[in-house]
Design an enzyme around this catalytic site. Structure first.
Site, PDB file in Angstrom:
ATOM      1  N   THR A   1       0.787  -1.295   0.041  1.00 62.42           N
ATOM      2  CA  THR A   1      -0.143  -0.091   0.186  1.00 62.42           C
ATOM      3  C   THR A   1       0.806   1.167   0.073  1.00 62.42           C
ATOM      4  O   THR A   1       2.095   1.118   0.300  1.00 62.42           O
ATOM      5  CB  THR A   1      -0.726   0.061   1.132  1.00 62.42           C
ATOM      6  OG1 THR A   1      -0.063   0.134   2.497  1.00 62.42           O
ATOM      7  CG2 THR A   1      -1.965  -1.323   1.447  1.00 62.42           C
TER       8      THR A   1
ATOM      9  N   VAL B   1       3.553  -0.980   4.756  1.00 61.48           N
ATOM     10  CA  VAL B   1       2.804  -0.056   5.674  1.00 61.48           C
ATOM     11  C   VAL B   1       3.896   1.287   5.663  1.00 61.48           C
ATOM     12  O   VAL B   1       4.910   0.971   5.887  1.00 61.48           O
ATOM     13  CB  VAL B   1       2.139   0.032   6.733  1.00 61.48           C
ATOM     14  CG1 VAL B   1       1.461   1.257   7.434  1.00 61.48           C
ATOM     15  CG2 VAL B   1       1.348  -1.393   6.814  1.00 61.48           C
TER      16      VAL B   1
ATOM     17  N   ILE C   1       7.881  -2.308   7.178  1.00 60.76           N
ATOM     18  CA  ILE C   1       7.714  -0.695   7.420  1.00 60.76           C
ATOM     19  C   ILE C   1       8.269  -0.308   5.713  1.00 60.76           C
ATOM     20  O   ILE C   1       9.467  -0.566   5.621  1.00 60.76           O
ATOM     21  CB  ILE C   1       8.527  -0.244   8.602  1.00 60.76           C
ATOM     22  CG1 ILE C   1       8.072  -0.868   9.766  1.00 60.76           C
ATOM     23  CG2 ILE C   1       8.509   1.232   8.537  1.00 60.76           C
ATOM     24  CD1 ILE C   1       6.710  -0.824  10.362  1.00 60.76           C
ATOM     25  N   LYS C   2       7.488   0.553   5.334  1.00 63.85           N
ATOM     26  CA  LYS C   2       7.813   0.956   4.079  1.00 63.85           C
ATOM     27  C   LYS C   2       8.455   2.381   4.320  1.00 63.85           C
ATOM     28  O   LYS C   2       7.686   3.346   4.640  1.00 63.85           O
ATOM     29  CB  LYS C   2       6.531   1.020   3.018  1.00 63.85           C
ATOM     30  CG  LYS C   2       6.807   1.010   1.548  1.00 63.85           C
ATOM     31  CD  LYS C   2       5.642   0.812   0.695  1.00 63.85           C
ATOM     32  CE  LYS C   2       5.711   0.694  -0.548  1.00 63.85           C
ATOM     33  NZ  LYS C   2       4.527   0.913  -1.259  1.00 63.85           N
ATOM     34  N   ILE C   3       9.716   2.808   3.675  1.00 66.49           N
ATOM     35  CA  ILE C   3      10.477   3.891   4.207  1.00 66.49           C
ATOM     36  C   ILE C   3      11.026   4.584   2.427  1.00 66.49           C
ATOM     37  O   ILE C   3      11.564   3.776   1.895  1.00 66.49           O
ATOM     38  CB  ILE C   3      11.724   3.532   5.103  1.00 66.49           C
ATOM     39  CG1 ILE C   3      10.979   2.914   6.247  1.00 66.49           C
ATOM     40  CG2 ILE C   3      12.410   4.654   5.029  1.00 66.49           C
ATOM     41  CD1 ILE C   3      11.809   3.040   7.371  1.00 66.49           C
TER      42      ILE C   3
END
Ligand code: E4P
Length: 219
Positions: free
Chosen positions: A27, A58, A84-86
């Protein structure tokens, strides 16, 4: 090549998951913003994860390392399985290194070159997301960036998993598989397009008609 759906639409995600072909979902804030604004985002993300069962990325929205780490901490409290999307910015790399040292999975996003992917891998990224469609949009060969990245990974035996992202059509999907991407994250519409073939439909139609003819002849 594993298949993720790139969506925040629960109906589409549930349908794609029911086919038994998905290993995850990605997402991003823009995909979430397309959904009903009255929805509880945390509840939606947990339902998305429950529907697919595998990887769910996310994305954080802070642009400083401490803020990203605070957000990651907060996300992991209500969603311990989240990746964790960074974003690929210097502050993001420091956050990836800190999370990676704690064995928290990370997906570095907004990568457009093999150089960026290589740097993200050195920060300890679990996943590196290369956006090919957005490169094509500016008249640059997006598939070539994926090919370059896969070639470098092969040569150096890098461990981060390459996600081909920003996929716009079935040819992108095919070319990323040929290049050796580990994962393709595909919008629902493109996923359906990849499955569609007129000869499959015509062939099934003929089989069913012939079967019916045989039954009629026997009765
Ligand atoms: C990937 O993680 C991103 O969510 C996505 O693939 C972006 O695609 P777009 O360029 O179609 O927005």
């Amino acid at each position: 090549m594993q298949l993720y759906v790139d969506s925040a639409n629960l109906k589409d995600i549930k349908h794609a998951a029911s086919l038994g072909i998905l290993s995850g979902v990605t997402t991003n804030p823009s995909l979430l913003a397309k959904e009903d604004p009255t929805l509880d985002i945390k509840k939606l993300l947990l339902e998305i994860h429950e529907s697919v069962g595998g990887h769910t990325s996310v994305e954080v929205v802070s642009t400083d390392t401490d803020g990203m780490l605070r957000e990651a901490d907060e996300i992991l409290q209500w969603f311990p399985e989240a990746t964790i999307k960074i974003p690929f910015i210097p502050a993001g790399l420091s956050a990836v290194r800190k999370l990676s040292d704690q064995e928290i999975p990370t997906n570095v996003t907004l990568l457009f070159t093999a150089n960026q992917a290589l740097i993200a891998a050195n920060a300890g990224a679990t996943y590196v997301s290369l956006f090919l469609g957005r490169l094509d949009d500016i008249s640059t060969d997006g598939v070539q960036a994926v090919r370059d990245t896969c070639e470098i990974w092969e040569m150096h035996g890098l461990e981060s998993l390459i996600i081909a992202a920003s996929i716009r059509n079935p040819l992108h999907f095919l070319e990323c598989a040929k290049a050796g991407a580990h994962i393709a994250t595909v919008p629902y519409k493109v996923l359906m397009q990849c499955m569609n073939h007129p000869l499959t439909d015509a062939g099934l139609d003929a089989f069913l008609k012939d079967h019916q003819k045989m039954l009629t002849a026997k009765s």
